[in-house]
Design a protein around this motif. Structure first.
Motif, short mmCIF file in Angstrom:
data_model
loop_
_atom_site.label_atom_id
_atom_site.label_comp_id
_atom_site.label_asym_id
_atom_site.label_seq_id
_atom_site.Cartn_x
_atom_site.Cartn_y
_atom_site.Cartn_z
N TYR A 1 60.16 56.71 23.53
CA TYR A 1 59.94 55.57 22.65
C TYR A 1 60.27 54.27 23.37
CZ TYR A 1 59.74 58.72 18.64
OH TYR A 1 59.38 59.70 17.75
N THR A 2 59.53 53.23 23.02
CA THR A 2 59.88 51.86 23.37
C THR A 2 60.34 51.21 22.09
OG1 THR A 2 58.39 51.66 25.27
CG2 THR A 2 58.94 49.62 24.09
N SER A 3 61.46 50.49 22.15
CA SER A 3 62.02 49.88 20.95
C SER A 3 62.22 48.38 21.15
CB SER A 3 63.37 50.52 20.61
OG SER A 3 63.19 51.89 20.32
N LEU A 4 62.13 47.67 20.05
CA LEU A 4 62.27 46.22 20.05
C LEU A 4 63.21 45.82 18.92
CD1 LEU A 4 61.09 43.39 21.04
CD2 LEU A 4 59.52 43.63 19.12
N ALA A 5 64.13 44.94 19.22
CA ALA A 5 65.04 44.41 18.20
C ALA A 5 65.07 42.90 18.28
CB ALA A 5 66.45 44.96 18.40
N ILE A 6 65.16 42.27 17.13
CA ILE A 6 65.34 40.82 17.06
C ILE A 6 66.67 40.58 16.37
CG2 ILE A 6 64.47 38.64 16.14
CD1 ILE A 6 61.65 39.92 16.31
N LEU A 7 67.50 39.80 17.04
CA LEU A 7 68.84 39.52 16.52
C LEU A 7 69.01 38.03 16.28
CD1 LEU A 7 69.14 41.94 18.81
CD2 LEU A 7 71.43 41.86 17.89
N GLN A 8 69.71 37.73 15.22
CA GLN A 8 70.13 36.36 14.93
C GLN A 8 71.56 36.23 15.41
OE1 GLN A 8 69.60 34.91 10.87
NE2 GLN A 8 71.66 34.05 11.01
N ARG A 9 71.80 35.25 16.25
CA ARG A 9 73.16 34.99 16.74
C ARG A 9 73.69 33.75 16.03
NH1 ARG A 9 74.55 32.99 22.77
NH2 ARG A 9 73.33 31.26 21.99
N THR A 10 74.87 33.87 15.44
CA THR A 10 75.51 32.75 14.78
C THR A 10 76.82 32.46 15.49
OG1 THR A 10 74.53 33.40 12.67
CG2 THR A 10 76.40 31.88 12.59
N ILE A 11 76.98 31.22 15.92
CA ILE A 11 78.23 30.77 16.53
C ILE A 11 78.90 29.84 15.53
CG2 ILE A 11 79.30 29.56 18.47
CD1 ILE A 11 76.83 30.29 20.14
N THR A 12 80.11 30.16 15.18
CA THR A 12 80.84 29.35 14.20
C THR A 12 81.44 28.13 14.88
OG1 THR A 12 82.92 30.53 14.54
CG2 THR A 12 81.39 31.45 12.90
N SER A 13 82.27 27.39 14.17
CA SER A 13 82.91 26.21 14.75
C SER A 13 83.81 26.60 15.92
CB SER A 13 83.72 25.46 13.69
OG SER A 13 84.66 26.34 13.09
#
Length: 189
Positions: free
Chosen positions: A18-30
């Motif tokens: 399998y080939t897999s793809l992921a999209i991630l949201q990165r949140t940096i706080t204060s």
């Protein structure tokens, strides 16, 4: 105030994998040291999907926000640089960050990307999960597959301190998202 950005990870498999793809949201706080990740998209291509079709999908995803001009971490370990070069030559609106997973002890840059020890990816995965800084949206169609893989994921360490076996999930969906997490957490600063 939080800073939000998006990263994508592509784990390229051989034609019989399998080939897999992921999209991630990165949140940096204060606090810039606090980074959180949310898996927003998971995709596993059917076995035998041709690399040009995978390339086309990547181009489509990076044509529009939020991914446009974002980072695409490509794990070229199993297929070599030729497929990464094909993606690069197709000119997606992405900053392509190739990695090769190795058995070493340090993350090392090379001409085209990074050599990343498997143990670094595993430890990034463990830290994010244990500290609850990684979340997977339950509504994602592939979320149950990822959860099952995480539940069966096992690490064995040789006397040399190298990882020898990573359980049944070594070539599946697990590997498409620790790479962008590591990229967005450690390598990118």
């Amino acid at each position: 105030m939080s800073e939000i950005s998006y990263l994508a990870g592509l784990d390229l498999g051989q034609p019989n994998e399998y080939t897999s793809l992921a999209i991630l949201q990165r949140t940096i706080t204060s606090n810039p040291r606090e980074k959180f990740f949310a898996v927003r998209h998971l995709e596993r291509f059917p076995l035998g999907t041709a690399y040009p079709a995978i390339c086309d999908r990547v181009i489509d995803l990076f044509d529009e926000p939020p991914l446009c001009n974002g980072n695409l971490v490509v794990d070229e370990t199993g297929v070599g640089r030729a497929v990464t070069d094909m993606i690069r030559h197709a000119r997606p609106q992405a900053i392509i960050r190739p990695i090769t997973i190795i058995a070493g002890h340090a993350v090392v840059p090379d001409d085209a990307g990074w050599h990343v020890p498997k143990k670094e990816l595993v430890s990034a995965l463990q830290v994010l999960l244990q500290s609850r800084r990684l979340q997977v949206a339950r509504g994602l169609p592939m979320a149950p597959v990822l959860v099952r893989e995480l539940e069966t994921f096992r690490v064995e360490i040789k006397a040399s301190a190298n990882l020898s076996r990573l359980g049944e999930s070594a070539t599946t969906m697990i590997w498409c998202w620790p790479s962008p997490c590591l990229r967005g957490w450690a390598i990118a600063g």
